[in-house]
Design a protein around this motif. Structure first.
Motif, PDB file in Angstrom:
ATOM      1  N   UNK A 176       0.852  -1.131  -0.238  1.00 44.29           N
ATOM      2  CA  UNK A 176       0.107   0.321   0.050  1.00 44.29           C
ATOM      3  C   UNK A 176       1.070   1.179  -0.126  1.00 44.29           C
ATOM      4  N   UNK A 177       2.508   1.270  -0.270  1.00 43.09           N
ATOM      5  CA  UNK A 177       3.061   2.179  -0.084  1.00 43.09           C
ATOM      6  C   UNK A 177       3.556   3.018   1.304  1.00 43.09           C
ATOM      7  N   UNK A 233      -0.414  11.922   6.114  1.00 45.57           N
ATOM      8  CA  UNK A 233      -1.650  12.689   6.864  1.00 45.57           C
ATOM      9  C   UNK A 233      -2.726  12.051   6.987  1.00 45.57           C
ATOM     10  N   UNK A 292      -7.152   5.711   9.917  1.00 39.56           N
ATOM     11  CA  UNK A 292      -7.327   6.069   8.360  1.00 39.56           C
ATOM     12  C   UNK A 292      -5.576   7.577   8.245  1.00 39.56           C
ATOM     13  N   UNK A 308      -2.175   8.683   1.943  1.00 36.06           N
ATOM     14  CA  UNK A 308      -1.115   8.846   1.809  1.00 36.06           C
ATOM     15  C   UNK A 308      -1.199   9.435   0.190  1.00 36.06           C
ATOM     16  N   UNK A 309      -0.461  10.302  -0.525  1.00 33.72           N
ATOM     17  CA  UNK A 309      -1.297  10.746  -1.341  1.00 33.72           C
ATOM     18  C   UNK A 309      -2.392  10.563  -1.867  1.00 33.72           C
ATOM     19  N   UNK A 310      -2.728   9.691  -3.162  1.00 30.79           N
ATOM     20  CA  UNK A 310      -4.175  10.166  -3.511  1.00 30.79           C
ATOM     21  C   UNK A 310      -4.678   8.574  -2.436  1.00 30.79           C
ATOM     22  N   UNK A 311      -4.891   7.866  -1.920  1.00 35.84           N
ATOM     23  CA  UNK A 311      -5.132   6.511  -1.567  1.00 35.84           C
ATOM     24  C   UNK A 311      -5.705   6.904   0.350  1.00 35.84           C
ATOM     25  N   UNK A 312      -6.142   6.279   0.647  1.00 36.88           N
ATOM     26  CA  UNK A 312      -6.913   6.662   2.152  1.00 36.88           C
ATOM     27  C   UNK A 312      -6.899   5.024   2.444  1.00 36.88           C
ATOM     28  N   UNK A 313      -5.826   3.998   3.803  1.00 39.12           N
ATOM     29  CA  UNK A 313      -5.666   3.669   4.033  1.00 39.12           C
ATOM     30  C   UNK A 313      -5.519   3.233   5.590  1.00 39.12           C
ATOM     31  N   UNK A 322       2.447   3.804  -6.469  1.00 39.11           N
ATOM     32  CA  UNK A 322       1.558   2.520  -5.942  1.00 39.11           C
ATOM     33  C   UNK A 322       1.582   1.277  -6.533  1.00 39.11           C
ATOM     34  N   UNK A 380      -8.279  15.632  -9.754  1.00 38.88           N
ATOM     35  CA  UNK A 380      -6.419  16.777  -8.896  1.00 38.88           C
ATOM     36  C   UNK A 380      -6.584  16.675 -10.044  1.00 38.88           C
ATOM     37  N   UNK A 409      10.521   1.890  -3.605  1.00 45.15           N
ATOM     38  CA  UNK A 409       9.886   2.966  -3.676  1.00 45.15           C
ATOM     39  C   UNK A 409      11.246   4.662  -3.899  1.00 45.15           C
ATOM     40  N   UNK A 456      -6.161  -2.015   5.020  1.00 40.87           N
ATOM     41  CA  UNK A 456      -7.288  -1.746   4.150  1.00 40.87           C
ATOM     42  C   UNK A 456      -7.359  -0.927   3.116  1.00 40.87           C
TER      43      UNK A 456
END
Lengths: 84, 691
Positions: free
Chosen positions: A30-31, A39, A50, A53-58, B117, B145, B275, B514
């Motif tokens: 997930x990076x 954030x 939660x 990280x950039x575009x994704x919500x983990x 990613x 975006x 990375x 997740x």
């Protein structure tokens, strides 16, 4: 500090992940690696955290917040990656 | 570099690149979950697709094909994964397919909104030596975006073709088809990531030790060494047997030395280097207006409400309530139709027997045995289909991940995974789909545990029993009594989870990790196709077993020849008489109860049907017959027993399919003992209180 103690909205750099290989592997996918900036989006007392990280919500489930050590990033000049 | 050094890549199906007409080209689609993979797959193959399972595991496998310039291209949709490490079932499936079946190439779906990613997976594909096409999927999120990607630079740095598609609008798909068609003629990728001096030296040393001849031919020794360094020691079987001991020793020494030198573990180090490279690549190729960086998306705004600390749980419960209303409000009238259909069929069979002068036992076998037995299960098909449809909506819209998030803390306290809540909720409808829904749990132990507790959820079949007994014995507190049984089930589920977690499945709950995918509007066509596939499986698997059991039960209720159907003199009546004393301490030591519980294993609502056959000549008669057999306390004990004891055959079969016979037997045996204990406890304590 552990991620579980970070406040919502904080920009934080991941320093260390204290977990076994399997969990680390999932986080890596997930990076989420040491050095990456995230954030804090949502946090509940002793519940899941939660992060963005950039575009994704983990979602980091209950208990994970204690195992991820972060440090607060006060300045954020640009969105350049962690580099080395 | 030589492009065709591995003749094994396409096996006997022809030489790569000979362009012979009709040769099958096999290409896999790989990508992160929610990267738009299925949209691309659907755009490529249209209606020409089949859904099945990957061999040996319960991960769905989709395959489709299209014609391009006289060539048939087969497209295999791999499970969505973030990497090729073997952490989850999905990853293992994807990895095994790529290594062992070695497709002609891979289309990697790359989500433009999170290049780094997505490319983590691409990098692993390239390292594996696969021929890759990058499909840059311009999602709405990426567009909103303001993200721009320099596809040329990306293609140059990685050395693979890049095509930009917007699959939802179909743009770029023709170009993608052309690239897929040409891919077999493309050389193997030359890409090679530099892991830094110390690691590269170790890789070189170990690669020399492995030698050139690794099997299968599709993989390279460099890739193998990296896998071994990452800790995937199982991969050593690719190396010649005589070298393994020496290699293992060298690996241990190298890993220990480097980890001491870095002060961190090898897996993290390798991932960090990857990375770092991908961050550089991103800086090179991605442009985004600074004012749009980090701007909250529409999904973020929705999540502020839907997953908020205060409203998250109430909204979730509301959604589940709504889902149930849908399943029962729409499903039950349809179920009534199916029921009437079967009743009609039954009458037709009896009428046909009269007309054809066939022996009476034939029509009885067909009507009372087969049609009645199978019908009583297939009646639930509408409910199950709608249930799958609703689950499909929750999954495809992206809400399922939020449900796991808001329930995680509560479930964690019970020793369960956040995602376990979904199968448990579904169990109130029917345990069979609920057990299938446990597939979404990654950790094997979490999955087993959830499967074991799902049968304690009061499914709709048990409601039939509750309704009969509550109306007969507790006419003024029906609702309360039924509700208390639902609570009892939940309580026992939690207790069972605790017991098994501390004895049999000892392991910390795997933490929920997740991604929250952006919200989507689900596509009706895909929802229907999926629900049809899943409920078809229910019909096939449950149907065959139930048909057999129904016939067996029918035979036992008839034999020996000459005695009255379903009387105490029949085999089943004698078995009931034999078993009855076992249930005496629970207050229902009559042979009819024993038989109905036995028959209830076929399907729990059969308990009511059997009681009706055995001791009631009509609905009014049954109630008075029950009053002669039960006291209110023993009736409650009987309801508790019906809830807890051995799940129905369809559920046991589902458990067996998802696990193995041993777990199915454990579930059946454990719940039988637990049911008996609870029923006895209720009856004995209840007697003390009442008298």
């Amino acid at each position: 500090m552990p991620l579980a103690e970070a406040r919502v909205g904080m920009r934080a750099r991941v320093c260390e992940i204290r977990a076994g290989r399997a969990i680390k592997g999932r986080l890596l996918g997930l990076g989420l690696v040491p050095g990456v900036e995230v954030r804090v989006v949502r946090r509940t007392r002793r519940g899941p955290v939660v992060v963005a990280r950039e575009g994704c919500r983990i979602v980091l489930g209950t208990g994970m917040g204690e195992r991820i050590i972060v440090e607060e990033q006060l300045e954020n000049p640009d969105r350049a990656g962690p580099g080395q | 570099m030589s492009g065709h050094e591995s003749p094994g890549i396409s096996g006997a199906r022809g030489v790569p690149g000979d362009g012979r007409s009709g040769r099958r080209i096999r290409i896999a689609i790989a990508g992160n979950p929610n990267s738009g993979k299925s949209t691309v797959f659907n755009a490529l193959t249209g209606a020409h697709q089949t859904v099945g399972n990957w061999p040996g595991v319960t991960v769905e496998r989709k395959e489709g094909n299209f014609e391009y310039r006289g060539h048939n291209v087969t497209v295999v949709d791999l499970p969505g994964t973030y990497s090729l490490s073997a952490c989850s079932l999905d990853e293992q499936v994807a990895h095994n397919y790529l290594v062992e079946e070695a497709p002609d190439g891979v289309v990697a779906i790359v989500d433009a909104s999170d290049l780094k990613r997505s490319l983590y997976l691409v990098e692993q594909l390239l390292e594996l030596g696969a021929r890759v096409i990058i499909d840059l999927n311009m999602s709405d999120i990426a567009r909103s975006r303001g993200i721009e990607i320099n596809a040329k630079a990306l293609s140059r740095i990685l050395g693979v073709p890049v095509v930009t598609t917007t699959a939802s609008k179909g743009s770029g798909i023709e170009e993608l088809k052309r690239l897929m068609h040409d891919l077999v003629r493309a050389p193997r990728p030359a890409f090679r990531l530099d892991y830094g001096e110390d690691l590269e030296a170790a890789i070189a040393r170990l690669t020399a030790l492995v030698g050139a001849n690794v099997a299968p031919a599709g993989i390279t020794s460099r890739w193998l060494v990296l896998r071994l360094l990452e800790g995937e020691r199982g991969e050593i079987h690719h190396v010649a047997a005589e070298k393994r001991a020496e290699l293992t020793a060298a690996l241990d020494e190298t890993v220990a030395g480097l980890e001491r030198h870095w002060g961190r573990d090898m897996g993290t180090m390798i991932a960090e280097r990857r990375f770092a490279f991908l961050s550089g690549l991103e800086r090179e190729c991605v442009r985004q207006p600074p004012e749009l960086v980090g701007r909250p998306t529409r999904s973020d705004r929705a999540d502020r409400v839907l997953t908020s600390n205060w409203l998250g749980v109430p909204i979730f419960l509301l959604m589940m309530g709504l889902a149930f209303q849908l399943v029962f409000r729409i499903g039950t009238p349809l179920a009534g139709l199916v029921d009437r259909g079967f009743a009609l069929l039954e009458r037709l069979v009896v009428a046909a027997q009269g007309a054809l002068h066939a022996p009476e036992w034939v029509s009885s076998l067909l009507a009372h045995g087969l049609i009645n037995g199978v019908g009583s299960v297939l009646v639930f098909l509408p409910n199950i289909f709608i249930l799958f449809l609703v689950i499909g909506v929750l999954e495809d819209s992206g809400y399922m991940a939020r449900a796991a998030l808001v329930m995680d803390r509560f479930m964690h306290a019970l020793g369960l995974h956040g995602k376990s809540f979904i199968p448990m909720m579904m169990g109130f409808g029917c345990c069979v789909p609920a057990i299938l829904a446990c597939r979404t749990l990654e950790s094997r132990k979490d999955r087993l545990l959830t499967i074991l507790i799902v049968p304690f959820m009061s499914c709709s079949a048990r409601l039939v029993i509750y309704t009969l007994f509550a109306a007969a014995f507790f006419p003024r507190h029906q609702g309360l009594v039924v509700f208390s049984l639902y609570l009892l089930g939940i309580l026992l589920a939690v207790l069972t989870a605790r017991i098994f977690r501390s004895f049999l499945l000892r392991e910390d709950v795997a933490p929920l990790i997740i991604e929250l995918p952006p919200y989507h509007v689900p596509v009706l066509k895909h929802l229907l196709r999926h629900a049809a596939f899943r409920s078809g499986m229910f019909v096939r698997k449950a149907g065959t077993i139930i048909a057999g059991a129904a016939v067996a039960l029918w035979a036992l209720a008839h034999l020996p020849w000459g005695v009255a159907y379903a009387s105490q003199a029949t085999v089943i009546g004698r078995v009931g008489t034999l078993l009855a004393p076992v249930f005496a301490p629970a207050g229902f030591g009559n042979w009819e109860s024993a038989v109905s519980l036995l028959a209830g294993v076929v399907a729990k609502e059969v308990v009511v049907g059997t009681l009706g056959t055995l001791c009631g000549s009509g609905p009014g008669g049954l109630t008075s017959a029950l009053h002669a057999m039960f006291t209110p306390v023993s009736a409650y004990a009987f309801m508790a027993m019906s809830l807890i004891y051995t799940p129905c055959i369809a559920t046991i079969a589902a458990i067996r399919r998802e696990t193995n016979w041993r777990w199915a037997a454990l579930s059946a045996g454990y719940s039988l003992v637990l049911g008996w204990l609870v029923a006895v406890m209720i009856y004995q304590l209840g007697r003390l209180v009442v008298h």
